[in-house]
Design an enzyme around this catalytic site. Sequence first.
Site: not given
Length: 664
Positions: A330, A424, A137
């Site tokens: 963290q 996409e 495409q």
Amino acid sequence: MGTVDHLAPERNKAQFDVEEMKIVWAGSRHALEVSDRMARLVASDPAFRKDNRPMLGRKELFKNTLRKAAHAWKRIIELRLSEEEAGRLRFYVDEAAFTDLHWGMFIPAIRGQGTEEQQKKWLPLAHKMQIIGCYAQTELGHGSNVQGLETTATFDPETDEFVIHSPTLTSSKWWPGGLGKVSTHAVVYARLITGGKEHGVHGFIVQLRSLDDHMPLPGITVGDIGMKFGNGAYNTMDNGVLRFEHVRIPRDQMLQRVLQVTREGKCVESNVPRQLIYGTMVYVRQTIVADASCALSRAVCIATRYSAVRRQFGADGDGVETQVIDYKTQQNRLFPLLASAYAFRFVGEWLNWLYRDVTQRLQANDFSTLPEAHACTAGLKSLTTTFTADAIEECRKLCGGHGYLCASGLPELFAVYVPACTYEGDNVVLLLQVARFLMKTVSQLGSGKKPVGTTAYMARVEDLLQCRCSVTKAEDWLKPNVVLEAFEARSARMCVARAQSLSKFSNPEQGFAELSANLVEASIAHCQLIVVSKFIEKLQQNIPGKGVKDQLQNLCYIYALNLVQKHLGDFLSTGCITPKQATLANDQLRSLYTQVRPNAIALVDAFNYTDHYLGSILGCYDGNVYQKLYDGAWKDPLNDSVVPDGYHEFVRPMLKQQLRNARL
């Protein structure tokens, strides 16, 4: 001698049933069983070894991928694996290959857009891999703007054929995976021209290479587009370039489920609604959301295990330093990523249900939910892939310097994953599509047309513009209705505000272009609301297993409250919450981190990843990181010889001050 489990003390702290959580993560007991069996099958087979990937040159790397794909296919045939099992096996082989596009795009395109006869002819060949297909495409000059593609397919009534042609340099197909070196066939998207008139972009099945000697057929120029980002990583894929010089194909190779071209060259719409094509798009995007939770959970598993192994600063009386995972900084970076992995998993499950629901409705000619399903898959594809790409990089930083080693598994995972932000549907373009849908929804609120599905909350827009958050103490943030209302109010207020700004422009298109950055923010707010609401819905289901639901509840609120913290500007400026309530949300978040801490290792164990699949020394199950890093270093080809190649030519003359005589 058995290996010592350095993470055993962490595993013993868990306050929930890890085996039951594995089932929740996998989606069902059956899915866990299949996944587990396939993961072990791959991990125990030396043919699927992958730790040397970053050290291979492109040609070796690519040939190695072909070998693995062939070996995987051989195992699938020998073991008579079901389609589900075969899919999991390919997933755990964990190497981007031409087969991804063959099974993931070529076959679904024919299934979704081919007539019954076309499916009968082509699908058996594809399923047996007697032909190998790709999806052509994207072009050199156009990707997101599919209507802008330049390749042409002109009907020739004299010969009853289509002539496929690349009229310009920019019309060259560019990027399709599997195209460069392997595919024998492609579904090619081109502008349909018949009788001198254009009829939009359609798909055509085109043979590219001879099935005898694999040479390109006449009129076809095809090759690989070159090296991509990262070591190893996506360079196992032959992304390709393709040009057509008046290539002729039979008329029946146009995918004709929606539109047929007759022998005379007339276009006839079939009784199949063209919206069915969107079904394929919804399908592909829901698989991408599921992939996001996989990639994110892998990175989080590595960072969490290593954070428990690594010690740094804060030595106590015994001289034992603090585990890095015990630092609040963290936890504040890591635990929201852990929560997001679970959040994306559940929204992915829901999208899978949505796809099946939309498909059933389409078959019954009910298109009522399609625009909403389309917007919501587009938005969630964008949200989850953008977040995951950033999160993998964050996990690399959470692993300190060692995260930069290829052996950590994170550089390769990042390089393989980041293209998902573009393919996409480019992530910003998708959010603008969502914004169009949201603005339309707002504009129709007075008309009696009720918003459906994920936009149903918009029907209560009057209340949501008025409501005041009821939080007075930190624990109030653990009430699902309180959290939902805050997210609904934020999204509704942002959408209404954007709609009001738009209405000030005489030309709506100009307004949309001018305000696009603000509109994207509103789309993000709406999509985050969907993820939060689906997580909360998941918690309303019956979830068996000791302590499992409690852990998921903690993760759900970490996900939501971390978003409140990150997007505080939205929540405060739209007046959804007060500064005091924001402080309470932060307090509650800290206490949630404390509750997750003893369960962190068990929560990533629930992903049930083998060491082979994780592909990371830092994330190995037994936590024996330092020994494995040390041993692994000696396997690098640079250590094959003690004195490096080039020493005598370049280094020795320098040391001996003899560079003048050296031939450089």
